[in-house]
Write a protein that holds these residues in place. Structure first.
Motif, mmCIF file in Angstrom:
data_model
loop_
_atom_site.group_PDB
_atom_site.id
_atom_site.type_symbol
_atom_site.label_atom_id
_atom_site.label_comp_id
_atom_site.label_asym_id
_atom_site.label_seq_id
_atom_site.Cartn_x
_atom_site.Cartn_y
_atom_site.Cartn_z
ATOM 1 N N THR A 1 24.666 -17.046 -13.049
ATOM 2 C CA THR A 1 25.703 -18.043 -13.627
ATOM 3 C C THR A 1 26.712 -17.801 -13.875
ATOM 4 O OG1 THR A 1 23.659 -19.411 -13.788
ATOM 5 C CG2 THR A 1 25.573 -20.661 -14.935
ATOM 6 N N ARG A 2 27.084 -16.898 -14.634
ATOM 7 C CA ARG A 2 28.091 -16.437 -15.301
ATOM 8 C C ARG A 2 29.007 -16.308 -14.609
ATOM 9 N NH1 ARG A 2 25.621 -13.503 -20.812
ATOM 10 N NH2 ARG A 2 25.864 -15.785 -22.128
ATOM 11 N N VAL B 1 29.029 -16.599 -11.292
ATOM 12 C CA VAL B 1 29.460 -17.475 -10.129
ATOM 13 C C VAL B 1 30.407 -18.207 -10.925
ATOM 14 C CG1 VAL B 1 29.451 -19.862 -9.671
ATOM 15 C CG2 VAL B 1 27.083 -18.249 -9.512
ATOM 16 N N PHE B 2 30.566 -18.685 -11.925
ATOM 17 C CA PHE B 2 32.290 -19.122 -12.760
ATOM 18 C C PHE B 2 32.954 -17.721 -12.685
ATOM 19 C CE2 PHE B 2 31.115 -23.517 -14.580
ATOM 20 C CZ PHE B 2 29.540 -23.156 -14.595
ATOM 21 N N ASP B 3 32.882 -16.627 -12.944
ATOM 22 C CA ASP B 3 33.819 -15.576 -12.692
ATOM 23 C C ASP B 3 34.469 -16.026 -11.780
ATOM 24 O OD1 ASP B 3 32.579 -13.355 -15.932
ATOM 25 O OD2 ASP B 3 33.783 -15.185 -15.345
ATOM 26 N N LEU C 1 34.564 -17.759 -9.254
ATOM 27 C CA LEU C 1 35.538 -18.541 -9.354
ATOM 28 C C LEU C 1 36.921 -18.927 -9.923
ATOM 29 C CD1 LEU C 1 31.911 -21.724 -9.305
ATOM 30 C CD2 LEU C 1 33.523 -20.962 -7.030
ATOM 31 N N GLN C 2 36.365 -18.344 -11.040
ATOM 32 C CA GLN C 2 37.860 -18.654 -11.875
ATOM 33 C C GLN C 2 38.277 -17.643 -11.170
ATOM 34 O OE1 GLN C 2 37.595 -16.931 -15.630
ATOM 35 N NE2 GLN C 2 39.193 -16.898 -16.408
ATOM 36 N N GLU D 1 41.601 -18.008 -8.104
ATOM 37 C CA GLU D 1 42.865 -18.176 -8.661
ATOM 38 C C GLU D 1 43.695 -17.504 -8.865
ATOM 39 O OE1 GLU D 1 42.313 -21.039 -11.886
ATOM 40 O OE2 GLU D 1 40.563 -22.444 -10.733
ATOM 41 N N ALA E 1 35.286 -29.046 -1.454
ATOM 42 C CA ALA E 1 34.489 -29.853 -3.381
ATOM 43 C C ALA E 1 35.192 -28.825 -4.180
ATOM 44 C CB ALA E 1 33.590 -30.200 -3.106
ATOM 45 N N ILE E 2 34.809 -27.599 -4.694
ATOM 46 C CA ILE E 2 34.743 -26.550 -5.321
ATOM 47 C C ILE E 2 35.864 -25.878 -5.815
ATOM 48 C CG2 ILE E 2 33.323 -24.404 -5.562
ATOM 49 C CD1 ILE E 2 31.074 -24.708 -4.652
ATOM 50 N N GLU F 1 38.886 -26.387 -3.554
ATOM 51 C CA GLU F 1 40.103 -26.729 -3.367
ATOM 52 C C GLU F 1 41.017 -25.663 -2.592
ATOM 53 O OE1 GLU F 1 39.671 -29.834 -7.462
ATOM 54 O OE2 GLU F 1 41.628 -28.366 -6.914
ATOM 55 N N PRO G 1 41.551 -11.009 -23.288
ATOM 56 C CA PRO G 1 39.735 -11.469 -23.681
ATOM 57 C C PRO G 1 39.638 -11.554 -22.238
ATOM 58 C CG PRO G 1 40.571 -13.590 -25.003
ATOM 59 C CD PRO G 1 41.908 -12.351 -24.083
ATOM 60 N N GLU G 2 40.435 -12.322 -20.876
ATOM 61 C CA GLU G 2 39.568 -11.807 -19.430
ATOM 62 C C GLU G 2 39.898 -10.744 -19.413
ATOM 63 O OE1 GLU G 2 39.510 -14.754 -18.746
ATOM 64 O OE2 GLU G 2 40.791 -16.474 -19.544
ATOM 65 N N ASN H 1 36.064 -8.870 -21.250
ATOM 66 C CA ASN H 1 35.421 -9.676 -20.135
ATOM 67 C C ASN H 1 34.478 -8.808 -19.570
ATOM 68 O OD1 ASN H 1 33.192 -11.742 -18.973
ATOM 69 N ND2 ASN H 1 35.399 -11.756 -17.820
ATOM 70 N N ARG I 1 37.542 -18.191 -22.103
ATOM 71 C CA ARG I 1 37.742 -16.811 -23.283
ATOM 72 C C ARG I 1 39.557 -16.829 -24.270
ATOM 73 N NH1 ARG I 1 36.065 -14.824 -19.122
ATOM 74 N NH2 ARG I 1 33.759 -14.894 -19.858
ATOM 75 N N PHE J 1 38.338 -27.329 -16.511
ATOM 76 C CA PHE J 1 38.397 -25.724 -15.876
ATOM 77 C C PHE J 1 37.288 -25.433 -17.348
ATOM 78 C CE2 PHE J 1 38.400 -21.742 -14.301
ATOM 79 C CZ PHE J 1 37.878 -21.075 -14.902
ATOM 80 N N ILE J 2 36.019 -24.220 -17.117
ATOM 81 C CA ILE J 2 35.051 -24.532 -17.729
ATOM 82 C C ILE J 2 35.161 -22.658 -16.700
ATOM 83 C CG2 ILE J 2 32.787 -24.256 -18.487
ATOM 84 C CD1 ILE J 2 32.653 -26.942 -19.108
ATOM 85 N N ASP J 3 35.060 -21.486 -17.996
ATOM 86 C CA ASP J 3 34.584 -19.728 -17.387
ATOM 87 C C ASP J 3 33.199 -19.636 -18.079
ATOM 88 O OD1 ASP J 3 36.778 -18.288 -19.997
ATOM 89 O OD2 ASP J 3 35.469 -19.531 -19.947
ATOM 90 N N SER J 4 32.937 -18.386 -17.285
ATOM 91 C CA SER J 4 32.076 -18.407 -18.084
ATOM 92 C C SER J 4 31.690 -18.329 -19.295
ATOM 93 C CB SER J 4 31.866 -16.874 -16.817
ATOM 94 O OG SER J 4 32.948 -15.764 -17.618
ATOM 95 N N ARG K 1 33.850 -33.671 -10.810
ATOM 96 C CA ARG K 1 33.023 -34.228 -9.663
ATOM 97 C C ARG K 1 32.717 -32.860 -9.030
ATOM 98 N NH1 ARG K 1 32.913 -34.199 -4.381
ATOM 99 N NH2 ARG K 1 34.963 -34.525 -4.085
ATOM 100 N N LYS K 2 34.370 -31.280 -9.191
ATOM 101 C CA LYS K 2 34.023 -30.353 -8.612
ATOM 102 C C LYS K 2 32.929 -29.600 -10.054
ATOM 103 C CE LYS K 2 37.357 -27.786 -10.331
ATOM 104 N NZ LYS K 2 38.370 -26.820 -10.354
ATOM 105 N N VAL L 1 29.097 -27.521 -8.913
ATOM 106 C CA VAL L 1 28.710 -26.075 -9.835
ATOM 107 C C VAL L 1 27.699 -25.887 -10.477
ATOM 108 C CG1 VAL L 1 29.967 -24.211 -10.556
ATOM 109 C CG2 VAL L 1 31.282 -25.354 -9.899
ATOM 110 N N THR M 1 23.911 -24.090 -9.588
ATOM 111 C CA THR M 1 23.653 -22.922 -10.578
ATOM 112 C C THR M 1 22.577 -23.543 -11.292
ATOM 113 O OG1 THR M 1 25.528 -23.730 -12.245
ATOM 114 C CG2 THR M 1 25.822 -22.000 -10.855
#
Lengths: 827, 115
Positions: free
Chosen positions: A449-450, A452-454, A456-457, A460, A501-502, A504, A587-588, A591, B22, B54-57, B84-85, B89, B93
């Protein structure tokens, strides 16, 4: 503090009465008083009439009762099932009142067999009315509540018995044995009125159980027997009661035989029996005042059940040592010990065993046991006595041999029943919620899960970073199909729609041309091969060095470098580079650097990873990295924990890492930390040990240390409560939950208790204390009462029981000093 | 990121605004704020994510840690008005199997009454 000799003071000595319980408790006290009052007139009368024959008649009387009682059981159970309680008690006592008058009339006609009929009737009366009383207790109270108050009820019974014995003793020589019966109907009228008042009070609380209506449930011999056979617990209860009855009856036959020969004349004999009963009740009352409640509260039901048989073993064995001239004295002592213990401790403990049993058992099986099993045991004892005394010609003292045998069986069954009692209580306590970690672990792969979010981030920020994250994701064997499908769909159109949707993307694919590459089966192998090439490594090392030297402002380049270093084989250069990145201010970047450090697992990285435990933004990923290192870092973690110069934030994060690493080594370090008495680390250390123990039940823990920490936490709970109460009293707001103090504080105490006792028991108890119904709170307390160390229990209960705040505060203040001393005590 | 707390019908609402990432964390994290409320005896908590872009890990970790802390004390943590986006996600997950997510605050409050 000495309790005053007022009514409340005496009640306080025998029971723990709480606000709201007084009326019902007083009614039950009076009910038992008015039940035993006439019983102790009826009993010496029946014994005296039967002794007109010879002591050998007693067993016949008991056998007749045993044979006929089954019909009474059936009738009684039917009435209990069909009638509302108030109607039942009115009908039953009206019958007894009328029959007493009839017996008084018939005894005037001098019909000898009447003594047997009266004997049977009095057995039915005593069994029915006493059963009715205990059914009333069961109707009204839960187990722990009943245990607190049982001393008060039994005192009522004892006082009633004393009153009955005193009355019969003082009047028998004046009005004769037969005329004593005329007093009883008036007393039974009082019993009836009190029972009605009690059930009316219960009905107001809607706790009365009306009859089921329609077709009644089957009752009687077979139903009761079926219930017994289907339950190991009830069988143990019944077996123990049967052994106790056999022992009691044999001792009673011994006593009656001896008293018959000592007092041949009827009225003098009645007087002696009344005096004996009076003395017995007085001794019982004194014993009850000082011992019953104390034994039940401090030592529990098991000890209470075993006291009587152990003492009687000594008494019965003494039969073979006592000279002939002291036989009456010996019989008085043994019979006195048996009856006084039976009236007080044994009866209380035995009746408490029924309370947590399922409703069916509580009423039908109890009626079956109280009447049929009791009487069957009595009849068996009668047969045995006839065989030994009349057929085989045993001396009365030799009857003690079978008494000793049955005492052995009694002890065994009482021990088993008391252990099974805890299981019955436990069954009634359900877990109200699951641990959060377990729920998350079952449904969510947190690492994926983490990622996936990384991923997606990173789309960008950088196509390179995004591609590397994608590569990482697709390598995961347990990648959810929904994620995999989205990332590897071949059709550009489908891909664009689904990803829109995810991500854009506005209709464009996420990385032009890559969809075909990603769909290839050997994609992972190809990338792996490329990254393993020495030439690739050289190129990358050079590139990364350049990034680090020239790109201080370009955070994304450093993120890319940190990520790729995790894919490369560790060389001196890559280690140097990653070490630099582990000291980055972003911090990025950290990570990715921490993630790569966890992949490479080099000891050079550990001090830098540790440092980041104190950085809220990356603390979790730093902890994850150290967990990956496993037991290799235990030494470093121990040193960090113990170093007062280290940042408190870092030190507070270490226990959770140790808890996740797990194993005996980690547990030992956590215990060392607890023993060191560092309050700032205690909360995290307790939580870590708790998780560690859940994940690995085999780890060994220092029980005395756990107890000291429990008591220390309980002391903290005392302080928190008293401080919060002071705040409330001063008008400031405070918000106390879960039995009057912070729920988190109580949770810590129960997490600690889980290290010493069954975690499942402690979870059930804690959850029901916090969110249970009144009944389940009581059951939770009862479970703890039977499981916990008496010292822990004594200090913990005032914190968790349902008490008015001022009463709780009074108890906490009284126990504070002893608690502090106990918490400091070393073994 | 800004976090404001308010109370409504016995529920503590965390109005989160901005991005949960973060690089924007302060000394007091979302999880720490949740723990503070739990220590005070609050058991019904709601994250209002209407203004979360926005939300990151790291943010996911904070949400899960908050959920675990609340759950372990017998409390309930819910989320309302997530975009919605982000909801998609969360679904992909499997976070929606753990976290209760509602379209509106009112629906979330009603659900507290049902549990």
């Amino acid at each position: 503090m000495r309790r005053p000799l007022s009514f409340a003071g005496i009640m306080g000595r025998v029971g723990d009465l709480r606000p709201g319980e007084t009326r019902r408790t007083v009614l039950l006290f009076l009910l038992f008083f008015f039940i035993t009052f006439p019983a102790y007139i009826i009993k010496p009368v029946r014994e005296s009439f039967l002794l007109e024959f010879n002591p050998g008649r007693f067993p016949y009387a008991d056998l007749i009762t045993a044979a006929l009682i089954g019909f009474v059981v059936s009738l009684n159970a039917t009435l209990l099932q069909r009638l509302r309680r108030r109607r039942y008690v009115t009908a039953v006592f009206a019958f007894f009142m009328a029959s007493l008058l009839a017996f008084w009339f018939l005894f005037g006609r001098s019909w000898p067999p009447l003594a047997f009929v009266y004997w049977f009737w009095s057995d039915v009366f005593i069994a029915t009315s006493v059963s009715l009383f205990w059914i009333a207790v069961s109707d009204a109270y839960n187990p722990n509540q009943a245990k607190r108050l049982i001393g008060i009820f039994v005192l009522g019974g004892l006082l009633g018995g004393i009153a009955g014995s005193l009355l019969s003793l003082s009047l028998v020589q004046v009005i004769s044995t037969r005329n004593l019966l005329l007093i009883c109907p008036a007393l039974l009228a009082a019993t009836m009125v009190t029972a009605n008042l009690f059930y009316r009070d219960l009905e107001k609380g809607r706790e009365d159980r009306p009859p089921s209506g329609g077709v009644p449930a089957r009752v009687g011999y077979f139903e009761g027997f079926r219930l017994l056979r289907g339950s190991r617990y009830l069988l143990l209860l019944a077996g123990g009661i049967a052994c106790a009855m056999i022992v009691g009856k044999l001792i009673d036959y011994q006593f009656k035989t001896v008293s018959k020969f000592a007092f041949p004349e009827q009225d003098i004999r009645t007087s002696f029996l009344s005096t004996f009963n009076l003395g017995l009740l007085a001794v019982s009352a004194v014993f009850h005042l000082f011992m019953t409640g104390r034994v039940l509260r401090r030592s529990g039901i098991r000890t209470a059940l075993l006291v009587a048989p152990v003492i009687l073993i000594l008494g019965s064995a003494a039969a073979f040592l006592v000279p002939a001239g002291l036989t009456l004295a010996w019989a008085i002592v043994v019979r006195g010990a048996d009856k006084s213990l039976d009236n007080t401790l044994n009866q209380s403990a035995r009746e408490l065993l029924y309370i947590p049993a399922p409703a069916d058992a509580k009423y039908k099986a109890k009626m079956f046991i109280d009447m049929f099993v009791n009487k069957f045991a009595t009849g068996f004892a009668g047969l045995l006595f006839l065989l030994l005394y009349q057929v085989l010609g045993f001396d009365i003292k030799l009857v003690s041999l079978p008494v000793l045998a049955f005492l052995g069986a009694w002890i065994l069954l009482a021990d088993r029943a008391s252990r099974a009692y805890v299981g019955v209580v436990r069954k009634d306590l359900v877990r109200r919620w699951e641990d959060g970690e377990d729920i998350v672990a079952r449904h969510v792969d947190v690492d994926t899960t983490r990622l996936v979010f990384d991923t997606l981030q990173s789309r960008e920020r950088s196509a390179t970073l995004y591609a590397m994250n994608l590569y990482d994701l697709l390598r995961k064997e347990d990648l959810p199909p929904e994620v995999r499908n989205l990332l590897t769909a071949k059709s550009g159109e489908i891909q664009a729609r689904s990803m829109d949707a995810i991500l854009e993307t506005g209709g464009e694919t996420f990385a032009p041309g890559s969809e075909a590459v990603l769909a290839e089966d050997d994609f992972e192998a190809e990338i792996g091969e490329i990254m393993g090439l020495p030439s690739y490594r050289e190129v990358m090392e050079s590139h990364i060095a350049k990034v680090l030297a020239e790109s201080r402002e370009m955070e994304v380049s450093r993120m890319e470098a940190a990520k790729v270093l995790g894919f490369m084989a560790p060389t001196d250069q890559t280690i140097r580079d990653l070490t630099l990145l582990l000291q980055d201010s972003s911090p990025e970047v950290l990570n990715y650097a921490l993630d790569s450090a966890a992949r490479l697992k080099r000891k050079e990285f550990v001090p830098f990873i540790l440092r980041h435990l104190g950085h809220p933004a990356v603390s979790q990923i730093a902890a994850d990295a150290l967990v990956v290192y496993g037991t290799r870092v235990l030494g470093t973690l121990r040193d960090t924990l113990a170093d007062p110069r280290e940042s408190e934030r870092v030190r507070r994060a270490v226990p959770a890492v140790l808890g996740r690493i797990g194993g005996q080594g980690a547990a030992d370090i956590l215990q060392e930390s607890l023993a060191g008495g560092l309050p700032e680390l205690e909360e995290e250390t307790i939580a870590a040990l708790y998780r560690s123990r859940l994940d690995n039940p085999g780890i060994a823990l220092d029980e005395s240390l756990v107890k000291r920490i429990v008591l220390r936490q309980v002391g903290q709970g005392y302080r928190d409560f008293l401080d919060a109460l002071a705040l409330e009293e001063s008008g400031a707001a405070s918000d106390l939950s879960c039995a009057g103090t912070s729920g988190a504080e109580i949770k810590r105490i129960f997490d600690l208790l889980s290290l010493r006792y069954s975690p499942d028991d402690m979870a059930r108890a804690y959850q029901n204390l916090c969110q249970g119904t009144r009944k389940s709170v009581d059951y939770a307390l009862e479970l703890l009462d039977n499981v916990l160390d008496p010292e822990i229990k004594g200090f913990l209960f005032p914190l968790i029981e349902d008490l008015p705040p001022d009463e709780r505060a009074r108890r906490l203040r009284r126990l504070r000093r002893p608690l502090e001393a106990a918490a400091e005590r070393r073994p | 990121m800004n976090i404001r707390t308010r109370q409504r019908d016995g529920v503590v609402v965390f109005d989160v605004e901005g991005e949960i990432r973060r690089s924007e964390v302060s000394d007091t994290t979302l999880h720490q704020l949740v723990k503070n409320q739990l220590e005070s005896g609050r058991r019904k908590l709601l994250f209002n994510f209407a203004a979360v872009e926005f939300i990151d890990s790291f943010g996911v970790g904070e949400i899960l840690a908050s959920y675990i802390s609340t759950q372990n004390l017998g409390g309930r943590l819910k989320i309302a008005r997530i975009s919605r986006k982000l909801h998609v996600v969360f679904q992909v997950t499997m976070l929606t199997k753990v976290l209760e997510i509602y379209d509106s605050e009112d629906e979330a409050f009603q659900s507290f009454g049902r549990t």
